[in-house]
Design a protein around this motif. Structure first.
Motif, PDB file in Angstrom:
ATOM      1  N   PHE A   1       0.838  -1.203   0.000  1.00  0.00           N
ATOM      2  CA  PHE A   1       0.000   0.000   0.000  1.00  0.00           C
ATOM      3  C   PHE A   1       0.872   1.251   0.000  1.00  0.00           C
ATOM      4  CE2 PHE A   1      -2.026   3.473   2.289  1.00  0.00           C
ATOM      5  CZ  PHE A   1      -3.287   3.536   1.714  1.00  0.00           C
ATOM      6  N   ARG A   2       1.875   1.271   0.857  1.00  0.00           N
ATOM      7  CA  ARG A   2       2.742   2.453   0.935  1.00  0.00           C
ATOM      8  C   ARG A   2       3.518   2.663  -0.360  1.00  0.00           C
ATOM      9  NH1 ARG A   2       4.281   1.025   7.007  1.00  0.00           N
ATOM     10  NH2 ARG A   2       5.767  -0.342   5.980  1.00  0.00           N
ATOM     11  N   ALA A   3       3.960   1.566  -0.965  1.00  0.00           N
ATOM     12  CA  ALA A   3       4.701   1.689  -2.227  1.00  0.00           C
ATOM     13  C   ALA A   3       3.798   2.199  -3.341  1.00  0.00           C
ATOM     14  CB  ALA A   3       5.297   0.334  -2.600  1.00  0.00           C
ATOM     15  N   ARG A   4       2.563   1.713  -3.384  1.00  0.00           N
ATOM     16  CA  ARG A   4       1.622   2.108  -4.435  1.00  0.00           C
ATOM     17  C   ARG A   4       1.298   3.595  -4.374  1.00  0.00           C
ATOM     18  NH1 ARG A   4      -2.436  -1.100  -3.024  1.00  0.00           N
ATOM     19  NH2 ARG A   4      -3.891   0.467  -2.231  1.00  0.00           N
ATOM     20  N   ASN A   5       1.319   4.141  -3.157  1.00  0.00           N
ATOM     21  CA  ASN A   5       0.934   5.550  -2.968  1.00  0.00           C
ATOM     22  C   ASN A   5       2.118   6.458  -2.642  1.00  0.00           C
ATOM     23  OD1 ASN A   5      -2.181   5.400  -2.998  1.00  0.00           O
ATOM     24  ND2 ASN A   5      -1.621   3.801  -1.546  1.00  0.00           N
ATOM     25  N   SER A   6       3.321   5.980  -2.856  1.00  0.00           N
ATOM     26  CA  SER A   6       4.514   6.722  -2.433  1.00  0.00           C
ATOM     27  C   SER A   6       4.679   8.063  -3.146  1.00  0.00           C
ATOM     28  CB  SER A   6       5.766   5.871  -2.660  1.00  0.00           C
ATOM     29  OG  SER A   6       5.887   5.528  -4.036  1.00  0.00           O
ATOM     30  N   THR A   7       4.113   8.187  -4.350  1.00  0.00           N
ATOM     31  CA  THR A   7       4.286   9.446  -5.095  1.00  0.00           C
ATOM     32  C   THR A   7       3.362  10.549  -4.599  1.00  0.00           C
ATOM     33  OG1 THR A   7       2.714   8.668  -6.777  1.00  0.00           O
ATOM     34  CG2 THR A   7       5.069   8.250  -7.177  1.00  0.00           C
ATOM     35  N   VAL A   8       2.206  10.182  -4.031  1.00  0.00           N
ATOM     36  CA  VAL A   8       1.234  11.207  -3.614  1.00  0.00           C
ATOM     37  C   VAL A   8       1.098  11.323  -2.096  1.00  0.00           C
ATOM     38  CG1 VAL A   8      -0.111  11.078  -5.735  1.00  0.00           C
ATOM     39  CG2 VAL A   8      -0.674   9.554  -3.834  1.00  0.00           C
ATOM     40  N   ALA A   9       1.514  10.296  -1.365  1.00  0.00           N
ATOM     41  CA  ALA A   9       1.347  10.328   0.101  1.00  0.00           C
ATOM     42  C   ALA A   9       2.007  11.542   0.745  1.00  0.00           C
ATOM     43  CB  ALA A   9       1.874   9.033   0.717  1.00  0.00           C
ATOM     44  N   PRO A  10       3.249  11.920   0.371  1.00  0.00           N
ATOM     45  CA  PRO A  10       3.863  13.088   1.021  1.00  0.00           C
ATOM     46  C   PRO A  10       3.041  14.363   0.859  1.00  0.00           C
ATOM     47  CG  PRO A  10       5.528  11.808  -0.138  1.00  0.00           C
ATOM     48  CD  PRO A  10       4.204  11.232  -0.524  1.00  0.00           C
ATOM     49  N   ALA A  11       2.449  14.563  -0.304  1.00  0.00           N
ATOM     50  CA  ALA A  11       1.645  15.770  -0.535  1.00  0.00           C
ATOM     51  C   ALA A  11       0.387  15.764   0.338  1.00  0.00           C
ATOM     52  CB  ALA A  11       1.266  15.884  -2.009  1.00  0.00           C
ATOM     53  N   TRP A  12      -0.258  14.605   0.446  1.00  0.00           N
ATOM     54  CA  TRP A  12      -1.458  14.527   1.273  1.00  0.00           C
ATOM     55  C   TRP A  12      -1.130  14.697   2.759  1.00  0.00           C
ATOM     56  CZ3 TRP A  12      -6.182  15.241  -0.199  1.00  0.00           C
ATOM     57  CH2 TRP A  12      -6.557  14.965  -1.508  1.00  0.00           C
ATOM     58  N   LEU A  13      -0.008  14.150   3.193  1.00  0.00           N
ATOM     59  CA  LEU A  13       0.399  14.302   4.595  1.00  0.00           C
ATOM     60  C   LEU A  13       0.757  15.750   4.911  1.00  0.00           C
ATOM     61  CD1 LEU A  13       2.521  11.044   4.948  1.00  0.00           C
ATOM     62  CD2 LEU A  13       0.324  11.513   6.053  1.00  0.00           C
ATOM     63  N   ALA A  14       1.400  16.421   3.955  1.00  0.00           N
ATOM     64  CA  ALA A  14       1.712  17.844   4.147  1.00  0.00           C
ATOM     65  C   ALA A  14       0.420  18.661   4.211  1.00  0.00           C
ATOM     66  CB  ALA A  14       2.603  18.338   3.012  1.00  0.00           C
TER      67      ALA A  14
END
Length: 1098
Positions: free
Chosen positions: A1042-1055
């Motif tokens: 799951f984390r790998a699949r979303n690694s490109t967008v997760a940082p932006a959503w967390l920010a």
């Protein structure tokens, strides 16, 4: 000469007493069960005739392996003693032993876990190098054995060269050993052993390190922190540590050392120290922070004899900043001159007494460089701050650069604390990324108060309202009896004139009579004789018709027929797919399943399954493991969200888990819509969206529908969903310890959820389940459990109303969660709580009928279940508890499984537990009379007695300033601990009879014939349900995917999430998007950066 020499040679030298042993105590990761470790702490301090005195470094609950290892090497401790009641011990203890050795430590590891650690587990753990204390050990013998193990644990294998070389490079284990040498050197000197080989070795090690440390060519800055006991010195130090760790402007790491001093005490001849500052610190478990707890080792001493040596070692070069914190002070000043601090911080609170007299006596006010007036959220702080400003202005001739900082250090990222830190950096010539905020510290208080200041006596108002209503009722009934109904007021006359019409209206199309299997016809609701006017008035005022004020007989006119088909049975084991299988097993033949979800400890504390390498064995232990939205979808797979009702028992990360559940339901409904309207579906775009990247007219890349249509389906789904999220953070602080964020931020998240519910018209889902159950299971009496639950409920109501929400928008979304056991009070617990809530909501808050209804779920008491003869006797207990709950007209019920004291419930005993309430409501006929005790003199007497006790407890909390201040002061925890100790004392002395344990006890031979026993191996047919290696591997792999699949967008959503949380926006609305792309652990970590980590209470 010869005679003298012979005399000296034959003299018996007094042996040097062994130095105090240093023992770290705490609870394992993802485990908040701290009652037993508190008992061990006391035993270690009070057990007489032991080999050495003790210094206990208490680190609190939920301590991961990495944290315990860091504490062990920094503290140079002899032993790490851990309690583990939440499972996973077969991995946790071996990992702890292994990691301590790998980190350079040499601590003995011991532990215990009651019945959860089976004999086979003990053997495995012992082979790994840790010792387990089973249930047969008394506390006194346990304490003696632990101390003896510490005394015998002596590792002299490392050379001086090895230790010094490692310490120069910053190895924490080596620094810990050198500080040990400093303390032991002073101990030996004080006890005549300075010239012994050990004393000389300690001095040599210190000298070698100080000589080698000259290569740093610098000396660390020194801050002394002092102040009154309980003023918040440790919290201030911890906030400095947090800011200092983030403040790396040049890109090179700056290192911080903390020495935290606590007093040594004499407890009836036993010399010991409880070093508890670690428990309050959340920012010390970082690579650049070193923390050491220090005992004065002198009763009545302010500073330990070793302090100068320890400061010299820490300041010698490796650390850029050293902070030492003194024990609590009084009016008598402390002499800091020998230690030459660069800055002296003096922490005060408003409780320091009369300004003009007491402050004039305070020498430290004249000498301190910074005075931190802490806890300014307390009443009266502003006036005292002004007075301090005047006094310091007059005293400026002594210290012209002196500065006063009013603040609340318990709050993360508090502007006043940031200003204090920025000033500190400038005074110490440290470069810093922080700037002065310019914010008035008193201007932010309205945003952090749990209850608005103008409403601080809210519990007193509740008590007065209930007593006033009882007085009114008694007077009106008396008037009716003596002078007739015409003498009563208009309300009573209207009530009497309209009750039949009211009853006819609310029972329309319902069957009001029951014919027994043998032909006896009875009314489901029995009422007084219609000709008895006074009796009927008394019934209507004191009890009310079922579904009518004051709801003594229930919040609904009749029991719901669906209650006869199912119960809300608690379930959660291993992975999502296994719990899903259990859900479907429990729901067989049930048209509208009522699911109740138990989560594992890792999920309850908001972490991902792989956050702590030493706790892999806790994945899926005692509940289901949920790390991502993928897990949540598997968990409820195969269920129709239009038919089910779902309860989720989770608190700290409740908003995150709820967002996952809502997404799961919305995705289900969206897929259903797509199947029904294939013509509206476009090709799905594999690109994952970032924050703000989609417009209403865009095609949603995940669904292939217009974004406007997706939002429409989501909004309809929110309104449709039925269920409950527990989210009771006050209860966690008072009893269960599953807290992850600081209190103000945690309650703010709860308010965000309720605000969202109001905005989206979510009226079938409870935003909070105020839980007395866990308070009771922690040891509270029935009165305490009920009073704390009600007071917490009123506190949440006041908080939400203070945010501008309306009472009729909030109260209907509240539910409660109580236990039922076999004490007398449980016969009337439901009626009494319903009445108190209804009177308060009607007469104080002016809420409507939906707001007045006290709706609650019941669980039978797990604490009452026993290990001896568990298979035979526990079902008897369960059945009685369930009967009591149903006679209270609870709104839903969970019955514990007979095997729960030993394992996660197996299918056999879950089936048994589920059938108990079904037997009582379907096969048995007793409960066909739904107000069986209505009008009973005994029931009325017990009801009045319990109500008065609850009101007195509410008054006691009110006198502490309300729930918020009482919780912060530890009022609830102290009361619960006292009650719990009394409970166990009464059992051990036979004053509280427990069948099979202290009454009607079978001899061992008979018990063996029955296939039972008295320990964790007891019973025939016991199937221990535990997750397996394949489960752990599968869950970790799924989370990583799951984390790998979303690694490109997760940082932006967390920010985006951090920005929303920092700005005061509604965090739950952002969570609904963020959980799609970030895991539970990632989200919790991001929110902790803004809201701070929960600080445990000593």
């Amino acid at each position: 000469m010869t005679e003298t020499s012979n005399t000296a040679a034959t003299a018996v030298e007094k042996p040097v007493p062994h130095r105090p042993v240093r023992i770290i105590t705490g609870c394992a990761a993802y485990d908040g069960h701290d009652a037993s470790i508190h008992a061990v702490n006391r035993a270690l301090r009070e057990t007489p005739n032991v080999a050495a005195s003790t210094e206990l470094i208490y680190v609190g609950f939920n301590r991961k392996v990495c944290e315990l290892v860091q504490a062990a090497v920094e503290e140079g401790c002899d032993c790490v003693a851990v309690s583990s009641y939440n499972g996973g011990h077969n991995h946790f203890f071996p990992a702890l032993v292994r990691n301590i050795k790998e980190a350079g430590g040499n601590s003995v590891v011991v532990g215990g876990g009651g019945g959860t650690i089976l004999p086979a587990d003990e053997e495995l753990i012992e082979k790994a190098g840790a010792h387990v204390y089973g249930q047969k050990w008394t506390l006194e013998n346990l304490a003696k054995d632990v101390i003896l193990r510490c005394v015998e644990n002596c590792d002299e294998s490392r050379s001086e060269t090895e230790i010094v070389s490692a310490a120069i490079s910053g190895a924490k284990w080596a620094l810990g050993l050198i500080l040990n040498a400093a303390e032991e050197s002073c101990w030996l000197e004080a006890n005549g052993g300075a010239s012994t080989p050990r004393g000389l070795k300690c001095e040599s090690l210190m000298s070698a390190y100080l000589a080698a440390a000259k290569s740093y060519n610098k000396q660390g800055k020194l801050i002394a922190v002092t102040g009154d006991g309980g003023a918040g010195k440790s919290t201030l130090t911890d906030e400095i540590a947090g800011l200092f760790s983030q403040d790396q402007p040049s890109g090179t790491r700056r290192n911080l050392a903390i020495l935290s001093i606590d007093p040594t005490t004499n407890r009836g001849g036993n010399i010991s120290a409880l070093l508890g500052d670690r428990i309050r610190m959340t920012n010390i478990y970082k690579p650049n922070v070193f923390m050491r707890s220090v005992a004065t080792r002198i009763v009545y001493g302010n500073f330990p004899p070793s302090l100068s040596k320890m400061l010299s070692i820490l300041r010698a070069g490796y650390f850029d900043l050293v902070i030492f914190e003194t024990p609590g002070t009084g009016q008598v000043g402390l002499d800091f001159a020998p230690y030459k601090p660069d800055l002296l911080f003096y922490v005060k609170t408003k409780e320091f007494g009369s300004v003009h007299i007491q402050l004039e006596k305070d020498q430290l006010l004249l000498e301190a460089d910074a005075i931190i007036l802490n806890k300014i959220d307390r009443e009266g702080s502003k006036a005292l701050c002004d007075q301090l400003q005047v006094l310091l202005a007059h005293a400026s001739v002594c210290n012209p650069n002196q500065k006063l900082f009013p603040t609340v250090t318990k709050l993360a990222n508090n502007p006043a604390t940031v200003d204090m830190y920025t000033w500190m950096c400038k005074r110490l010539s440290f470069e810093t990324i922080y700037k002065f905020t310019g914010v008035d510290p008193f201007s932010t208080l309205k945003f952090t108060s749990l209850v608005p200041h103008s409403r601080r006596s809210y519990l007193g108002l509740v008590v007065d309202a209930v007593r006033k209503y009882d007085t009114y009722t008694a007077n009106q009934v008396k008037l009716c009896r003596t002078s007739g109904l015409a003498a009563c007021d208009s309300y009573c006359q209207q009530l009497m004139a309209g009750w039949e019409q009211t009853w006819e209206k609310i029972t329309c199309n319902k069957t009001l009579y029951y014919t027994s299997f043998n032909g006896l016809k009875i009314p489901k609701i029995a009422i007084p004789d219609r000709d008895d006017t006074a009796g009927m008035l008394q019934f209507l005022l004191e009890e009310g018709l079922p579904g009518c004020f004051p709801y003594i007989n229930g919040v609904f006119p009749l029991r719901q027929e669906s209650a006869l088909q199912t119960t809300r049975q608690f379930a959660g084991l291993r992975l999502a797919e296994h719990t899903n299988e259990r859900f479907h097993f429990l729901s067989q033949g049930v048209p509208c399943p009522r699911l109740s979800t138990a989560f594992d400890g890792i999920t309850l504390y908001g972490d991902d399954c792989d956050t702590d390498a030493g706790s892999i064995g806790k994945i899926g232990e005692g509940g289901v493991s949920i790390s991502t939205l993928d897990d949540m979808k598997i968990l409820y797979s195969g269920f129709d969200f239009e038919k089910i009702s779902t309860s989720m028992t989770i608190n700290g990360p409740a908003a995150i888990i709820l967002a996952m559940y809502f997404n799961t339901a919305c995705d289900y409904m969206i897929e259903k819509y797509k199947k029904q309207h294939p013509e509206e579906v476009s090709v799905v775009d594999p690109t994952l969206p970032g924050p703000g990247s989609l417009r209403a007219t865009d095609i949603h890349p995940e669904y292939g529908l217009l974004c406007s249509k997706v939002q429409e389906i989501r909004d309809c789904t929110y309104c449709m969903l039925r269920g409950t999220i527990q989210a009771d953070i006050l209860k966690e602080m008072q009893a269960q310890n599953e807290c992850i964020f600081q209190e103000d931020f945690a309650v703010k998240l709860m308010g965000d959820v309720q605000e969202f519910f109001i905005k989206k018209h979510v009226q079938k889902f409870y935003s909070i389940s105020i839980s007395g159950y866990h308070i009771g299971e922690a040891g509270a009496t029935p009165v305490q459990e009920l009073a704390y639950s009600l007071s917490n409920g009123f506190t949440y109501l006041e908080n939400f109303l203070g945010r501008g929400m309306g009472v009729n928008d909030v109260a209907p979304n509240f539910s409660f969660f109580l236990r039922n056991s076999h004490e007398l009070e449980w016969l009337v617990s439901g009626p009494v709580c319903r009445k108190i809530w209804a009177v308060a909501l009607r007469d104080i808050y002016h809420g409507n009928e939906r707001s007045q209804a006290f709706k609650y779920h019941t669980q039978t008491s797990g604490r009452a279940l026993q290990i001896p003869e568990w298979e035979s006797l526990n079902p008897v207990r369960q059945t009685f508890h369930a009967l009591m709950a149903l006679m209270n007209n609870t709104n839903s019920l969970h019955v514990d499984s007979a095997d729960e004291p030993l394992t996660t419930p197996s299918a056999k005993y879950v089936r048994q537990a589920t059938m108990i309430p079904n037997f009582l409501t379907v096969e048995a006929e007793l409960l066909r009379a739904e107000n069986l005790f209505s009008g009973s003199y005994a029931h009325r007497t017990i009801r009045k007695g319990l109500q008065e006790q609850i009101l007195k407890e509410l008054e006691a909390i009110d006198q502490e300033g309300g729930v918020g201040p009482a919780t912060e002061l530890g009022y609830h925890r102290n009361c619960i601990a006292t009650a719990s100790c009394q409970y166990e004392y009464d059992i051990s002395r036979g004053k509280r009879p427990i069948i099979g344990r202290n009454v009607c006890v079978l001899d061992s031979a008979t018990l063996s014939d029955f296939g039972g026993g008295t320990d964790a191996s007891a019973g025939t047919g016991l199937h221990v349900v535990r997750p397996e290696q394949t489960d752990w591997d599968k869950q970790i792999a799924r989370t990583n995917a799951f984390r790998a699949r979303n690694s490109t967008v997760a940082p932006a959503w967390l920010a985006h999430l951090r920005t929303a949380a920092s700005s005061g926006a509604n965090v739950f609305e952002v969570l609904l998007d963020t959980v799609r792309y970030a895991s539970l652990g990632q989200i919790s970590a991001a929110l902790r950066e803004v809201g701070g980590s929960f600080r445990q209470m000593v």
